[in-house]
Design a protein around this motif. Structure first.
Motif, PDB file in Angstrom:
ATOM      1  N   UNK A  82       0.831  -1.201   0.000  1.00 18.00           N
ATOM      2  CA  UNK A  82       0.000   0.000   0.000  1.00 18.00           C
ATOM      3  C   UNK A  82       0.874   1.263   0.000  1.00 18.00           C
ATOM      4  N   UNK A  83       0.647   2.107  -0.991  1.00 13.37           N
ATOM      5  CA  UNK A  83       1.339   3.395  -1.051  1.00 13.37           C
ATOM      6  C   UNK A  83       0.298   4.499  -0.828  1.00 13.37           C
ATOM      7  N   UNK A  84      -0.108   4.695   0.384  1.00 14.81           N
ATOM      8  CA  UNK A  84      -1.175   5.649   0.689  1.00 14.81           C
ATOM      9  C   UNK A  84      -0.656   7.087   0.743  1.00 14.81           C
ATOM     10  N   UNK A  85      -1.540   8.022   0.412  1.00 14.63           N
ATOM     11  CA  UNK A  85      -1.257   9.462   0.486  1.00 14.63           C
ATOM     12  C   UNK A  85       0.025   9.831  -0.259  1.00 14.63           C
ATOM     13  N   UNK A 113      12.404   6.044  -2.720  1.00 16.96           N
ATOM     14  CA  UNK A 113      12.956   5.594  -1.439  1.00 16.96           C
ATOM     15  C   UNK A 113      12.128   6.084  -0.258  1.00 16.96           C
ATOM     16  N   UNK A 114      11.263   7.061  -0.495  1.00 13.09           N
ATOM     17  CA  UNK A 114      10.437   7.600   0.595  1.00 13.09           C
ATOM     18  C   UNK A 114       9.127   6.834   0.772  1.00 13.09           C
ATOM     19  N   UNK A 115       8.845   5.907  -0.150  1.00 14.27           N
ATOM     20  CA  UNK A 115       7.602   5.152  -0.058  1.00 14.27           C
ATOM     21  C   UNK A 115       7.765   3.946   0.857  1.00 14.27           C
ATOM     22  N   UNK A 116       6.687   3.561   1.472  1.00 15.24           N
ATOM     23  CA  UNK A 116       6.697   2.456   2.423  1.00 15.24           C
ATOM     24  C   UNK A 116       6.548   1.126   1.703  1.00 15.24           C
ATOM     25  N   UNK A 117       7.553   0.245   1.818  1.00 12.05           N
ATOM     26  CA  UNK A 117       7.492  -1.083   1.209  1.00 12.05           C
ATOM     27  C   UNK A 117       7.232  -2.159   2.259  1.00 12.05           C
ATOM     28  N   UNK A 118       6.461  -1.841   3.268  1.00  9.97           N
ATOM     29  CA  UNK A 118       6.176  -2.780   4.339  1.00  9.97           C
ATOM     30  C   UNK A 118       5.440  -4.004   3.801  1.00  9.97           C
ATOM     31  N   UNK A 119       5.914  -5.176   4.172  1.00  6.07           N
ATOM     32  CA  UNK A 119       5.327  -6.427   3.697  1.00  6.07           C
ATOM     33  C   UNK A 119       3.883  -6.566   4.155  1.00  6.07           C
ATOM     34  N   UNK A 120       3.008  -6.857   3.204  1.00  2.34           N
ATOM     35  CA  UNK A 120       1.594  -7.102   3.495  1.00  2.34           C
ATOM     36  C   UNK A 120       1.172  -8.351   2.743  1.00  2.34           C
TER      37      UNK A 120
END
Length: 435
Positions: A82-85, A113-120
């Motif tokens: 998810x790349x929100x906002x 590099x500023x986007x969140x690549x958190x595993x989901x």
């Protein structure tokens, strides 16, 4: 994902003639609106450039706060990473990328590099869903080069298969970047070779339209992510789609192309019928869109002549023009290869292939054609680790730059083609025979 409105009515035509219409915002109090639009970050930048080229003052795209729209009860849920906002996040990031010495604010590689690549994981996102049928919108391109797209479609097929384990009906629609995508027609053709995809059309999509879907996947920036650079294409996209790629058996990670709907020209079909009567057919594809990955022209000509000398039982064909070769066992098919479908048909009708690092081997793997790929990078296994019928040969870069300055000049590079010159035709033929 970027949500926006336009200041004046305007149409943008894609390369296949599709007309994407934008209308000035009506009833602004209603956010579930046919005149509020959604697209990827990359496509939004293209839209702004197109508008600016027409009339910078008159035609503008104004960003709407994403949270206001995505909080609507009818708005679909996002699947996978998810790349929100995005717009708010990247606007702040741009400020940090401007220094006294440099301005990196428009560099997408840095912004990514500023986007969140958190595993989901997909299974966690869907565990409480009990409805039998779902519709999913894919926003943007799943890869930009042909090879990338074919591999990403493998991951998308696995994503579809995983959804089918839970839902009776799964409808997948793809909305491609289109505003300044010169390859839109080709990209659309590639997507349409997959039977599990319901529809392929152009971005943008209205807020009202996306609310007809249950879920969406936003592909913005993913090809610039750390995971995309480190993993092979299939595993990277599986990660994007929320699937643990380590748990997917390698036997499922195969490329597939459906050309049943394609009708080759009668002359091309007849040509292969004639060639088949002569014996086996080998496709030689020495050039790539990238100069660094292409075989130098004079070496390609010499290499082809050596292949013809050693392979008496083959007719060698090429979908590219190769100068300086006049032999009864060499056939130039470049005039027949006018589209992705034509090229794929040619590949599907040969027995063996020798190619440089292009989309050729991604296509040949879908048709189980034994293929040798000549790479100029040192880590080709990342590209072909899931391929059964493909083997790699690496040409070492033995050039030396004679300049101490930071610029590239051919005249200052020594032994530029030595690695190509040391390529042994006999060894490649033996390797091909072992596949």
């Amino acid at each position: 994902m970027i949500i926006f409105r336009v200041t004046e009515n305007i149409n943008i035509k894609t390369t296949d003639g599709t007309l994407v219409s934008y209308y000035k915002l009506k009833t602004p109090s209603n956010l579930q609106n046919d005149t509020l639009y959604i697209t990827t970050y990359e496509d939004f930048q293209d839209i702004r450039r197109v508008f600016s080229n027409v009339d910078k003052k008159k035609y503008q795209a104004k960003v709407i706060d994403e949270k206001r729209v995505t909080s609507l009860e009818q708005f679909p849920k996002e699947l996978g990473l998810e790349y929100k906002n995005q717009f708010e996040l990247l606007t702040n990031a741009k400020k940090q990328l401007i220094t006294k010495e440099h301005d990196y604010s428009e560099n997408i590689d840095f912004l990514a590099t500023y986007l969140n690549d958190k595993t989901i994981f997909l299974q966690d996102q869907l565990k409480e869903v009990i409805k039998p049928d779902i519709k999913v919108a894919i926003l943007g391109n799943v890869g930009f080069e042909i090879g990338e797209m074919l591999s990403s479609l493998t991951a998308l097929r696995i994503f579809y298969e995983e959804l089918k384990k839970k839902f009776s009906t799964v409808i997948l629609d793809i909305y491609l970047n289109s505003s300044d995508n010169r390859n839109f027609t080709r990209d659309k053709q590639i997507m349409q070779t997959q039977s599990f995809i319901n529809k392929v059309t152009a971005l943008s999509i209205s807020v009202n339209k996306i609310c007809e879907y249950d879920y969406y996947i936003d592909t913005s920036f993913f090809t610039k992510s750390f995971f995309y650079k480190e993993l092979n294409y299939v595993d990277a996209w599986l990660y994007k789609f929320g699937i643990d790629f380590k748990k997917i058996d390698k036997s499922r990670k195969y490329n597939s192309l459906n050309l049943n709907f394609y009708k080759p020209t009668s002359t091309l079909k007849q040509k292969f019928e004639e060639l088949r009567l002569k014996g086996k057919i080998l496709l030689f594809h020495p050039y790539s869109a990238s100069v660094e990955r292409s075989m130098p022209k004079e070496i390609a000509t010499l290499f082809l002549k050596k292949l013809l000398y050693h392979l008496h039982d083959y007719t060698i064909v090429s979908a590219l023009k190769i100068d300086g070769v006049n032999d009864a066992n060499y056939i130039d098919l470049s005039s027949y290869s006018k589209s992705f479908y034509d090229f794929s048909y040619i590949i599907s009708n040969v027995d063996n292939i020798i190619t440089t690092d292009t989309a050729t081997y991604h296509i040949s793997e879908a048709f189980f054609i034994p293929t040798i790929v000549i790479f100029t990078n040192e880590n080709p296994l990342k590209r072909i680790e899931n391929f059964i019928y493909t083997k790699a040969v690496v040409v070492q870069n033995k050039s030396k730059n004679l300049s101490f300055f930071k610029f590239s000049e051919d005249a200052l590079i020594l032994h530029k083609f030595r690695g190509w010159k040391e390529l042994k035709v006999k060894k490649i033929i033996k390797l091909l025979e072992k596949i």
